[in-house]
Design a protein around this motif. Structure first.
Motif, PDB file in Angstrom:
ATOM      1  N   GLY A 522       1.404  -1.123  -0.115  1.00  0.00           N
ATOM      2  CA  GLY A 522       0.076   0.010  -0.314  1.00  0.00           C
ATOM      3  C   GLY A 522       0.952   1.612   0.167  1.00  0.00           C
ATOM      4  O   GLY A 522       1.874   0.796  -0.436  1.00  0.00           O
ATOM      5  N   PRO A 523       0.192   2.452  -0.184  1.00  0.00           N
ATOM      6  CA  PRO A 523       0.773   3.785   0.526  1.00  0.00           C
ATOM      7  C   PRO A 523       2.226   3.395   1.492  1.00  0.00           C
ATOM      8  O   PRO A 523       1.880   3.636   2.390  1.00  0.00           O
ATOM      9  N   LEU A 524       3.382   4.153   1.085  1.00  0.00           N
ATOM     10  CA  LEU A 524       4.122   3.964   1.785  1.00  0.00           C
ATOM     11  C   LEU A 524       4.256   4.653   3.183  1.00  0.00           C
ATOM     12  O   LEU A 524       3.616   6.247   3.069  1.00  0.00           O
ATOM     13  N   SER A 526       5.113   7.604   6.826  1.00  0.00           N
ATOM     14  CA  SER A 526       5.419   8.474   6.834  1.00  0.00           C
ATOM     15  C   SER A 526       6.911   8.401   7.528  1.00  0.00           C
ATOM     16  O   SER A 526       7.785   9.084   7.692  1.00  0.00           O
ATOM     17  N   CYS A 580       8.485  -0.446   4.693  1.00  0.00           N
ATOM     18  CA  CYS A 580       8.802   0.300   3.755  1.00  0.00           C
ATOM     19  C   CYS A 580       9.543  -0.109   2.177  1.00  0.00           C
ATOM     20  O   CYS A 580      10.717  -0.719   2.173  1.00  0.00           O
ATOM     21  N   ARG A 585       8.895   3.090  -9.133  1.00  0.00           N
ATOM     22  CA  ARG A 585       8.024   3.242 -10.120  1.00  0.00           C
ATOM     23  C   ARG A 585       7.586   4.072 -11.740  1.00  0.00           C
ATOM     24  O   ARG A 585       8.206   4.703 -11.915  1.00  0.00           O
ATOM     25  N   SER A 589       2.195   4.184 -12.954  1.00  0.00           N
ATOM     26  CA  SER A 589       1.834   3.815 -11.567  1.00  0.00           C
ATOM     27  C   SER A 589       2.021   5.478 -10.813  1.00  0.00           C
ATOM     28  O   SER A 589       0.914   6.449 -10.224  1.00  0.00           O
ATOM     29  N   VAL A 593      -0.774   7.888  -9.547  1.00  0.00           N
ATOM     30  CA  VAL A 593      -0.981   8.322  -8.089  1.00  0.00           C
ATOM     31  C   VAL A 593      -1.326  10.533  -8.414  1.00  0.00           C
ATOM     32  O   VAL A 593      -1.738  10.690  -7.783  1.00  0.00           O
ATOM     33  N   ASN A 799       8.543   7.628  -4.705  1.00  0.00           N
ATOM     34  CA  ASN A 799       8.299   6.929  -3.613  1.00  0.00           C
ATOM     35  C   ASN A 799       7.638   7.837  -2.292  1.00  0.00           C
ATOM     36  O   ASN A 799       6.685   7.478  -1.197  1.00  0.00           O
ATOM     37  N   ASP A 802       4.693   8.803  -1.997  1.00  0.00           N
ATOM     38  CA  ASP A 802       3.317   7.910  -1.216  1.00  0.00           C
ATOM     39  C   ASP A 802       2.344   9.173   0.626  1.00  0.00           C
ATOM     40  O   ASP A 802       0.973   8.820   0.705  1.00  0.00           O
ATOM     41  N   TRP A 803       3.418   9.859   0.904  1.00  0.00           N
ATOM     42  CA  TRP A 803       3.085   9.855   3.153  1.00  0.00           C
ATOM     43  C   TRP A 803       2.950  11.693   2.069  1.00  0.00           C
ATOM     44  O   TRP A 803       2.525  12.511   3.379  1.00  0.00           O
ATOM     45  N   ASN A 807      -4.635  13.521   0.672  1.00  0.00           N
ATOM     46  CA  ASN A 807      -5.338  13.200  -0.077  1.00  0.00           C
ATOM     47  C   ASN A 807      -6.563  14.360  -0.751  1.00  0.00           C
ATOM     48  O   ASN A 807      -6.952  15.011  -0.060  1.00  0.00           O
TER      49      ASN A 807
END
Length: 911
Positions: A522-524, A526, A580, A585, A589, A593, A799, A802-803, A807
């Motif tokens: 899933g999303p990495l 933080s 992690c 990527r 993908s 994102v 990468n 992701d954090w 959103n």
């Protein structure tokens, strides 16, 4: 007459494993003693030869598409499919297109097998339907519920169920027509027309018929464009193949007899006839391999259902072209084919992991050993699930229809009840381990007590039936003693207590495994910010699993920025429970994102190179190429679909501060989604000469940190700080730079920026020195590096997205394609013509068989109907309205007139 009868018996004796029924077979609903045809006098010689014609054993070499062969076929395709998935070969269009052919071949076999079963047994009971649906869907539904996945993730299972029901209703409706020569074919032609109108004509029928079952909803796992589109896409890709399997099954006895007819010819004419069909199929296969198979993915998906049957028909023909080919099969593939469904479902979780997105690794650094170990475990578990599915089917779905329906209804009710409980707990916000453990224990005790009340006490009250009076009396006395004595407290509470302890131990074990394992991809989180900058450059071929294993064992590198055979950036190994998992990527993908987002890069020439690297990661391979027509210090804008990328030239801290202040003046929601900013190297050269310059610059940096913090907190605009890359002091092109801009002085600037609050104000810090210190000798001017070095920085930043990215609500932008866009009326009409030829000309190969008549006179499939189907219909004990006595006499070479038939009572059963 006798030689003709003997020859006919040898020709008509062969049939498939699904169609074969001997006189000992039991037909559901049939009566063994009931004659299938009216009785007429017949002499004994003709009676004996007729009995031989009907009951002659099947020779294995005459068995076209026998059970061993179809199971071998499924095993062979399953191995190819798993290899494609394990090696990620489907990223290449040709291999992706081949994978679609494999899916369709499974559906073709399904249509062939189910049609054959219903045709031979006339078993249209509800029990049969429930059992097939259980066999196909049990594991997929179980894995979906236990892993929180959607049913559509295992799309082969819903496709098989859907098209099985099509086969069932096609034969169940008007089943009295199934054994008429043209009745069945007209029904199937009607099915073909319905398929054409539903998928090949964009009239809105698909959405109208499926809307109550598949709603238009946002993307989810297994349905990236929503369930409605995913279901339309999958069914549209394969909407003809099950029907083609049905059509081949409808013509199967003719095709089998036709092949044996050709083999009874002289050698020259036999092979000329077979080769004429083979050459035509090879020509069609050549067209497919050189044409559609090389299409890009999107074009091939639009045409697959119209051309994908070519390799399937070619395989069936050449696999059965010679009796030796039909007689032999590969034993190694048999057990794999038997568990093909379980292998497909479980490959998402065992052979691969995270729903098929990553490889399951049990032996890090040894990819071949890891593959061997994982494959053995994977196959063993698949076999166990296959056995479990069959055992549960026998236990829960008995032959009696009332009990079978009752049991499946209870199972469905329990499942929906627990879904209701889960929904309620989720709405109340009390989903936690304690709540789940309490509900599990209470439910377990209730289930135990229910079983005791409904089964044990009934068993305890059962009196054995014994012919021995003494034993019966003793049993009765013992039974009365047991019923009169009350159960002890220990006997009552021991089973629930033991069950509770087992559940608690299992729960604690699973929770520990979940905490310590890597979990789903899933999303990495933080927390990965502490390790994403840590890696190193190694020289090796990272496209090879062997050298990747060496990299992990000797350098501690677990993943790489991209696949190449030169110097490659790789991340250091991280604990599996850190989640992690840094990866390269891909263009696709990244675009998914970053869709509907805007990014701004602010800084000097170092930042410009990072901007170009990120554009290359998004698919612009020309980004960063030298162009003398563009001003050197100009702003740049790029667009990738709905993603906007902008670079703003700001070499000094004062310039960067001015640009950030402009963003603060924008209305809420109008700013970029992310700002990437960096600098310090050129400030050290140009604004660091005096103490006043240094103090002024420090104040600017503090103010810059303050603005970055306010952008993050007040306007929800995160900022990424990009520290200067390593400086190659010896390569700097003048003395001023070597005196004021050396690596030592730039390192001091990095520390100063961190002390003044820049790094704490940033949402993420991209450490430029981390991915350039090992390549410092390649800096051609002391400051800048080759493109592939900045590509490593772009992957680190990708990468971190992701954090870093907040959103965003993009629900209003979700606009999936509409069902019907893959319709092609002209190619669909072509398939209708093929269906018409196959059905009305009685050819499973859709007309190709007629080419053999050029060299084999009389070898016309349309002339073989009575000869091919009469023995089968006789075994099925059909009534005279389906196959008449005149049909049988025509098969024997005579007519019904002038020939008196007489069957003795002993011959009735044989007939």
């Amino acid at each position: 007459l006798v030689p003709l009868i003997s020859d006919s018996a040898s020709i008509a004796s062969g049939s498939s494993h699904d169609l074969e029924l001997t006189t000992e077979s039991k037909i559901p609903g049939g009566n063994e003693d009931e004659l299938p045809y009216p009785t007429k006098p017949i002499n004994n010689d003709v009676s004996n030869n007729l009995k031989e014609l009907i009951t002659a054993p099947v020779s294995p070499c005459n068995d076209l598409l026998n059970r061993h062969q179809t199971t071998e076929w499924k095993g062979f395709m399953e191995i190819i499919f798993l290899l494609l998935q394990y090696t990620n070969a489907t990223s290449v269009p040709e291999w992706h297109n081949l994978q679609q052919v494999l899916y369709s071949a499974f559906l073709w076999i399904s249509g062939f097998a189910h049609f054959t079963y219903f045709y031979k047994t006339k078993d249209f009971s509800l029990v049969r339907v429930i059992r097939v649906l259980w066999r196909v869907n049990f594991l997929a539904i179980f894995m979906g519920m236990t892993n929180g996945n959607t049913y559509l993730l295992y799309f082969v299972c819903p496709l098989s169920s859907y098209f099985f029901l099509m086969v069932y209703f096609s034969l169940r409706v008007g089943k009295y027509l199934n054994y008429r020569k043209y009745g069945l074919r007209l029904k199937l032609l009607g099915v073909a027309v319905a398929i054409y109108l539903l998928w090949d004509v964009d009239a809105g029928l698909f959405k109208l018929l499926h809307f109550p079952f598949v709603t238009v909803s946002p993307p989810r796992e297994g349905a990236p464009l929503g369930p409605m589109w995913e279901w339309y896409f999958r069914t549209s890709l394969n909407h003809w193949f099950t029907f083609l399997g049905m059509m081949f099954a409808a013509n199967y006895p003719i095709s089998s007899l036709f092949m044996r007819r050709l083999e009874s010819r002289p050698v020259l004419f036999k092979w000329l006839s077979k080769c004429s069909i083979g050459v035509a199929l090879l020509a069609a296969l050549f067209f497919f391999v050189t044409g559609p198979l090389h299409y890009d993915v999107y074009l091939y998906n639009a045409t697959h259902c119209y051309f994908g049957f070519i390799p399937i028909l070619a395989w069936v023909y050449f696999r059965n072209i010679h009796p030796t080919m039909r007689e032999c099969s590969i034993d190694f593939l048999q057990p794999i084919g038997l568990v093909a469904l379980e292998l497909y479902v479980l490959h998402h979780h065992i052979l691969l992991s995270s729903n098929g997105r990553t490889l399951l690794t049990l032996v890090p650094g040894y990819p071949k050993c890891n593959f061997l170990l994982v494959a053995l475990i994977y196959y063993a578990i698949s076999r166990k699930f296959h056995s479990l599915t069959s055992i549960l089917k026998s236990m829960l779905l008995p032959d009696e229809e009332r009990k079978c329906v009752k049991n499946i209804s209870c199972i469905a009710g329990v499942v929906f009840a627990f879904y209701g409980v889960a929904y309620s707990l989720n709405k109340m916000g009390i989903v936690n381990l304690g709540t789940l453990a309490t509900i599990t224990l209470i439910s377990g005790i209730l289930v135990y007590q229910t079983i005791m009340d409904t089964t044990w006490r009934a068993f305890r009250g059962f009196e054995p039936n014994s012919n021995n009076t003494t034993n019966a009396t003793l049993s009765k006395q013992n039974h009365m003693t047991v019923t009169e004595d009350e159960e002890s407290l220990v006997a009552k509470i021991s089973p629930p207590l033991i069950g509770t302890m087992i559940i608690l131990l299992l729960g604690l074990s699973w929770q520990g495994i979940a905490i310590m394992s890597s979990g789903k991809v899933g999303p990495l989180p933080s927390t990965c910010a502490n390790t994403v900058n840590k890696g190193q450059w190694v020289y090796m071929d990272t496209c090879s699993e062997h050298t990747k294993g060496i990299a992990q064992r000797e350098f501690g590198i677990s993943s790489f920025g991209h696949c190449s055979g030169t110097y490659i950036w790789g991340w250091n190994h991280t604990p599996i429970n850190s989640h992690c998992r840094f990866t390269n990527r891909s263009e696709r993908s990244l675009q998914e994102v970053l869709n509907h987002r805007s990014f701004v890069f602010i800084g000097d020439s170092i930042m410009r190179n990072l901007f170009h690297a990120f554009c290359r990661a998004l698919g612009d391979t020309s980004a960063g190429e030298y162009d003398a027509t563009v001003p050197k210090h100009s702003d740049i804008s790029r667009y990738f679909g709905d993603t906007s990328m902008e670079y703003i030239w700001a070499p000094l801290a004062i310039d960067e501060l001015a640009k950030l202040k402009e963003f603060r003046m924008l209305p809420p929601g109008q700013g970029p989604d992310l700002v990437v900013i960096g600098g310090g190297a050129w400030d050290r050269l140009h604004v660091w000469a005096t103490d006043e310059d240094q103090e002024s610059h420090k104040n600017l940096v503090k103010h810059l940190a303050n603005v970055m913090e306010r952008l993050k907190t007040e306007m929800s605009i995160p900022c990424v700080w990009f520290t200067p890359t390593s400086i190659h002091t010896e390569a700097l092109n003048n003395d001023e730079k070597r005196s004021h801009m050396s690596e030592k002085f730039v390192q001091d600037m990095r520390f100063m920026y961190a002390e003044l609050g820049i790094t704490s104000a940033a949402s993420f810090v991209l450490d430029g020195a981390s991915f350039t210190k090992d390549r410092v000798q390649e800096s051609y001017d002391g400051v800048h590096y080759p493109h592939h070095v900045y590509d490593a920085g772009a992957q680190i930043l990708a990468n971190a997205m992701d954090w870093v990215l907040l959103n965003a609500d993009t629900s209003d932008t979700f606009n999936p394609p509409k069902p019907g866009v893959m319709a092609n009326p002209f190619l669909g009409l072509m398939m209708l013509c093929f269906a018409l030829i196959g059905l009305l000309f009685f050819d499973g190969y859709m007309g190709f068989s007629y080419l053999a008549s050029i060299f084999a006179n009389g070898a016309m499939p349309s002339d073989l109907y009575e000869e091919a189907f009469a023995p089968l219909h006789c075994r099925l004990k059909l009534t005279g309205e389906h196959v008449t006595d005149d049909d049988m006499l025509g098969l024997l070479g005579g007519s019904g007139k002038g020939l008196e038939l007489s069957l003795s009572p002993s011959d009735h059963h044989a007939r």
